[in-house]
Design a protein around this motif. Structure first.
Motif, short mmCIF file in Angstrom:
data_model
loop_
_atom_site.label_atom_id
_atom_site.label_comp_id
_atom_site.label_asym_id
_atom_site.label_seq_id
_atom_site.Cartn_x
_atom_site.Cartn_y
_atom_site.Cartn_z
N TYR A 127 0.87 -12.35 4.02
CA TYR A 127 -0.15 -13.09 4.77
C TYR A 127 0.47 -14.23 5.56
N ARG A 128 1.41 -14.93 4.96
CA ARG A 128 2.00 -16.10 5.60
C ARG A 128 3.12 -15.73 6.58
N SER A 129 3.95 -14.76 6.23
CA SER A 129 5.15 -14.49 7.01
C SER A 129 5.05 -13.28 7.93
N HIS A 130 4.16 -12.35 7.64
CA HIS A 130 4.05 -11.13 8.44
C HIS A 130 2.57 -10.80 8.70
N PRO A 131 1.85 -11.68 9.38
CA PRO A 131 0.41 -11.45 9.57
C PRO A 131 0.09 -10.18 10.36
N GLY A 132 0.98 -9.78 11.26
CA GLY A 132 0.73 -8.57 12.03
C GLY A 132 0.85 -7.30 11.21
N ARG A 133 1.60 -7.36 10.12
CA ARG A 133 1.79 -6.19 9.25
C ARG A 133 0.94 -6.25 7.99
N TYR A 134 0.26 -7.36 7.81
CA TYR A 134 -0.46 -7.58 6.56
C TYR A 134 -1.55 -6.53 6.34
N ALA A 135 -2.42 -6.34 7.33
CA ALA A 135 -3.57 -5.44 7.15
C ALA A 135 -3.13 -4.02 6.85
N ALA A 136 -2.13 -3.53 7.57
CA ALA A 136 -1.67 -2.16 7.35
C ALA A 136 -1.03 -2.00 5.97
N THR A 137 -0.25 -2.98 5.56
CA THR A 137 0.42 -2.89 4.26
C THR A 137 -0.59 -3.07 3.13
N ARG A 138 -1.58 -3.91 3.35
CA ARG A 138 -2.66 -4.04 2.36
C ARG A 138 -3.45 -2.74 2.24
N LEU A 139 -3.67 -2.06 3.37
CA LEU A 139 -4.38 -0.78 3.33
C LEU A 139 -3.63 0.23 2.47
N VAL A 140 -2.30 0.22 2.53
CA VAL A 140 -1.49 1.10 1.67
C VAL A 140 -1.83 0.83 0.20
N LEU A 141 -1.83 -0.43 -0.19
CA LEU A 141 -2.09 -0.80 -1.58
C LEU A 141 -3.49 -0.40 -2.02
N PHE A 142 -4.47 -0.69 -1.16
CA PHE A 142 -5.86 -0.42 -1.54
C PHE A 142 -6.15 1.07 -1.61
N SER A 143 -5.63 1.84 -0.65
CA SER A 143 -5.88 3.28 -0.68
C SER A 143 -5.13 3.95 -1.82
N THR A 144 -3.96 3.42 -2.17
CA THR A 144 -3.24 3.93 -3.35
C THR A 144 -4.08 3.74 -4.61
N THR A 145 -4.65 2.58 -4.75
CA THR A 145 -5.48 2.29 -5.92
C THR A 145 -6.74 3.13 -5.93
N ALA A 146 -7.34 3.33 -4.76
CA ALA A 146 -8.57 4.11 -4.69
C ALA A 146 -8.34 5.57 -5.11
N VAL A 147 -7.24 6.16 -4.63
CA VAL A 147 -7.00 7.56 -4.96
C VAL A 147 -6.61 7.70 -6.44
#
Length: 358
Positions: A124-144
């Motif tokens: 969030y602090r250092s890579h805001p442009g990559r945050y949403a996409a990388t967070r989506l990886v984590l959330f979709s991993t958990t969902a599946v």
């Protein structure tokens, strides 16, 4: 004669600073798929609600104890056929070293959450442009992974019938694990496949290895999931095949994020505009139609950045059109032949008299 209407550059700039937004379905979809700077309050709320939902759904999965125990026996038999049924040996070896097994119990109970949240904050602090996409990886991993708990209930090794595994939390009376002791009734005991300890730790490790700039952080990124694999096996909370399931879920997460954003999460720009590409206001405050946009000192005297175009008398441009800019005049009323950048301009041969106002 009627009064001449003069359109000032200020009005043009103001209109250009507010581009028309595409409100069609395709435009909205493009907006959602464009990386943007995350908002702190939204991220905190999203993470809290998501984890609460994950825990609620995971614990709501029917325990299916008999089916989970049968699946554990089948998985154990498969590992023995492969010659890779080493979990019991590791469990007993680590259990014989009290300080080591106690440390692993606390590792299992705490780092799973602390490290994952820490990496999210760093992103969030250092890579805001990559945050949403990388967070989506984590959330979709958990969902599946939730689908795995429904479709393949699995008992962990420590709960197998006749498996002779040691439940290290119970034996050493350590605090923190919701998989053993007094806290076991708060968690589904038969949701071992896939292992989200591995799914989340590999996500953390890959993120640090890909984006960290210092070598020691990259090394920690590789060591963290490796250490987590040893811990989940040594404490008899997972089979190593549960770890394979966690990696497969993570691969799904990366594939989904890549398809959604059209690029690998770590290849996206490091920074992102506040409102997303195409929807934010130009930081310079200019529409881009003027060569000196956003640079103080360019344009008309006074450094207001109105560009290099110079109007003729009464706002007439070089091509005969009306530029909307009133040319500066000298105190005696004649046309000032100097441009904004002090470059001599051709003086008009005939000066039209001012039109008296009615």
């Amino acid at each position: 004669m009627g009064e001449t209407t003069v359109t000032t550059l200020e009005g043009r700039h103001q209109a250009a600073a507010h581009p028309v937004e595409d409100r069609t379905g395709a435009g909205l979809l493009r907006r959602f798929r464009t990386p943007r700077r995350p908002r702190l309050w939204f991220e905190i709320l999203l993470i809290a609600v998501s984890y609460w939902t994950y825990s609620l759904v995971r614990n709501a999965v029917p325990e299916q104890k008999s089916e989970a125990l049968r699946n554990a026996d089948r998985l154990w038999d498969l590992e023995r056929q492969l010659g890779l049924a080493f979990e019991q040996s590791v469990n007993h070896a680590v259990n014989s070293v009290t300080w080591l097994v106690v440390g692993m119990n606390y590792y299992y109970a705490t780092l799973h959450f602390a490290v994952t949240l820490g990496v999210l904050v760093w992103l969030y602090r250092s890579h805001p442009g990559r945050y949403a996409a990388t967070r989506l990886v984590l959330f979709s991993t958990t969902a599946v992974a939730l689908a795995g708990y429904y479709l393949f209930p699995l008992a962990p090794p420590r709960l197998m019938n006749g498996g002779d595994f040691v439940d290290t939390v119970v034996v050493h009376e350590t605090w923190g694990s919701m998989a053993s002791g007094d806290l076991k009734n708060m968690s589904n005991q038969y949701a071992a496949m896939p292992s989200m300890h591995i799914g989340w730790s590999v996500w953390c490790g890959l993120t640090l290895f890909a984006l960290a700039t210092v070598p020691w952080a990259k090394v920690l990124g590789l060591l963290y999931p490796a250490g987590t694999l040893v811990v989940i096996v040594a404490t008899a909370n997972h089979f190593w095949l549960d770890a394979v399931g966690g990696v497969l879920c993570l691969a799904f997460g990366y594939a989904l994020a890549t398809l959604w954003y059209g690029s690998k999460p770590y290849a996206l720009p490091r920074e992102a505009p506040d409102g997303g590409a195409g929807g934010g206001r130009d930081r310079s405050g200019w529409s881009g139609a003027f060569s000196g946009r956003g640079l103080p000192g360019k344009g008309l005297p006074g450094g207001r950045g109105t560009g290099r175009a110079v109007a003729g008398p009464d706002g007439e441009g070089p091509d005969g059109g009306n530029t909307g800019v009133v040319s500066p005049r000298t105190p005696d009323g004649s046309f000032d032949p100097r441009t904004a950048d002090d470059v001599p301009a051709p003086s008009p041969s005939v000066h039209a008299p001012d039109t008296p106002r009615r």
